[in-house]
Design a protein around this motif. Structure first.
Motif, mmCIF file in Angstrom:
data_model
loop_
_atom_site.group_PDB
_atom_site.id
_atom_site.type_symbol
_atom_site.label_atom_id
_atom_site.label_comp_id
_atom_site.label_asym_id
_atom_site.label_seq_id
_atom_site.Cartn_x
_atom_site.Cartn_y
_atom_site.Cartn_z
ATOM 1 N N LEU A 255 32.495 34.392 50.661
ATOM 2 C CA LEU A 255 32.846 35.206 49.498
ATOM 3 C C LEU A 255 31.621 35.657 48.713
ATOM 4 O O LEU A 255 30.687 34.887 48.499
ATOM 5 N N CYS B 138 44.813 32.862 45.580
ATOM 6 C CA CYS B 138 45.530 34.056 46.041
ATOM 7 C C CYS B 138 45.953 33.912 47.504
ATOM 8 O O CYS B 138 46.962 34.478 47.918
ATOM 9 N N LEU B 139 45.176 33.173 48.257
ATOM 10 C CA LEU B 139 45.413 33.058 49.701
ATOM 11 C C LEU B 139 46.304 31.880 50.065
ATOM 12 O O LEU B 139 46.832 31.828 51.179
ATOM 13 N N ILE C 175 44.656 39.098 48.187
ATOM 14 C CA ILE C 175 43.731 38.928 47.066
ATOM 15 C C ILE C 175 44.055 39.930 45.959
ATOM 16 O O ILE C 175 44.100 39.573 44.773
ATOM 17 N N HIS D 17 35.671 31.440 43.141
ATOM 18 C CA HIS D 17 36.147 31.141 44.494
ATOM 19 C C HIS D 17 37.531 30.494 44.445
ATOM 20 O O HIS D 17 38.391 30.814 45.266
ATOM 21 N N GLN D 18 37.749 29.613 43.480
ATOM 22 C CA GLN D 18 39.057 28.980 43.343
ATOM 23 C C GLN D 18 40.140 30.011 43.050
ATOM 24 O O GLN D 18 41.262 29.895 43.559
ATOM 25 N N LEU E 148 35.883 31.672 55.272
ATOM 26 C CA LEU E 148 35.829 32.834 54.397
ATOM 27 C C LEU E 148 34.551 32.771 53.575
ATOM 28 O O LEU E 148 34.354 31.856 52.769
ATOM 29 N N GLU F 151 48.277 28.823 51.322
ATOM 30 C CA GLU F 151 48.252 28.002 52.534
ATOM 31 C C GLU F 151 47.566 28.683 53.714
ATOM 32 O O GLU F 151 47.266 28.020 54.702
ATOM 33 N N MET G 246 44.604 29.641 53.755
ATOM 34 C CA MET G 246 43.266 29.035 53.840
ATOM 35 C C MET G 246 43.364 27.760 54.661
ATOM 36 O O MET G 246 44.169 26.888 54.386
ATOM 37 N N GLY G 247 42.543 27.679 55.691
ATOM 38 C CA GLY G 247 42.557 26.503 56.553
ATOM 39 C C GLY G 247 43.544 26.605 57.688
ATOM 40 O O GLY G 247 43.506 25.803 58.615
ATOM 41 N N VAL H 40 40.153 33.120 44.082
ATOM 42 C CA VAL H 40 40.416 33.818 45.347
ATOM 43 C C VAL H 40 41.218 32.926 46.286
ATOM 44 O O VAL H 40 42.212 33.359 46.877
ATOM 45 N N TYR H 41 40.809 31.658 46.422
ATOM 46 C CA TYR H 41 41.542 30.748 47.304
ATOM 47 C C TYR H 41 42.987 30.601 46.854
ATOM 48 O O TYR H 41 43.896 30.496 47.675
#
Length: 83
Positions: free
Chosen positions: A67, A53-54, A10, A47-48, A65, A56, A58-59, A50-51
């Motif tokens: 937030l 930054c993460l 992040i 949130h988008q 997660l 693949e 995520m999931g 942050v996602y």
């Protein structure tokens, strides 16, 4: 994936962010992210970011997660309010 790895991802995607990530099982995580990039953005957009930054992870490695996202001004106001 441990909380420090997630925090690093992040921070790499949101330079200058203050990030705290917690987890009891290294599958479900809670994160507080304070970033200037959140200024004037709604919760979904934050949130988008942050996602993004993460990626693949995520999931896959990150199954859940939770937030909390703040701009620096919002975080300062919250801290002042809490005493």
């Amino acid at each position: 994936m441990d909380p420090e790895q997630i925090a690093s991802m992040i921070m790499a995607g949101l330079p200058g962010a203050d990030v705290v990530v917690l987890s009891e099982d290294n599958t479900h995580y809670e994160a507080r992210v304070v970033a200037e990039q959140f200024h004037d953005k709604r919760s979904l957009s934050r949130h988008q970011l942050v996602y993004g930054c993460l990626g693949e992870a995520m999931g896959r490695e990150i199954h859940a997660l939770s937030l909390q996202t703040f701009s620096p001004a919002e975080w300062a106001a919250k801290q002042a309010q809490e005493g």
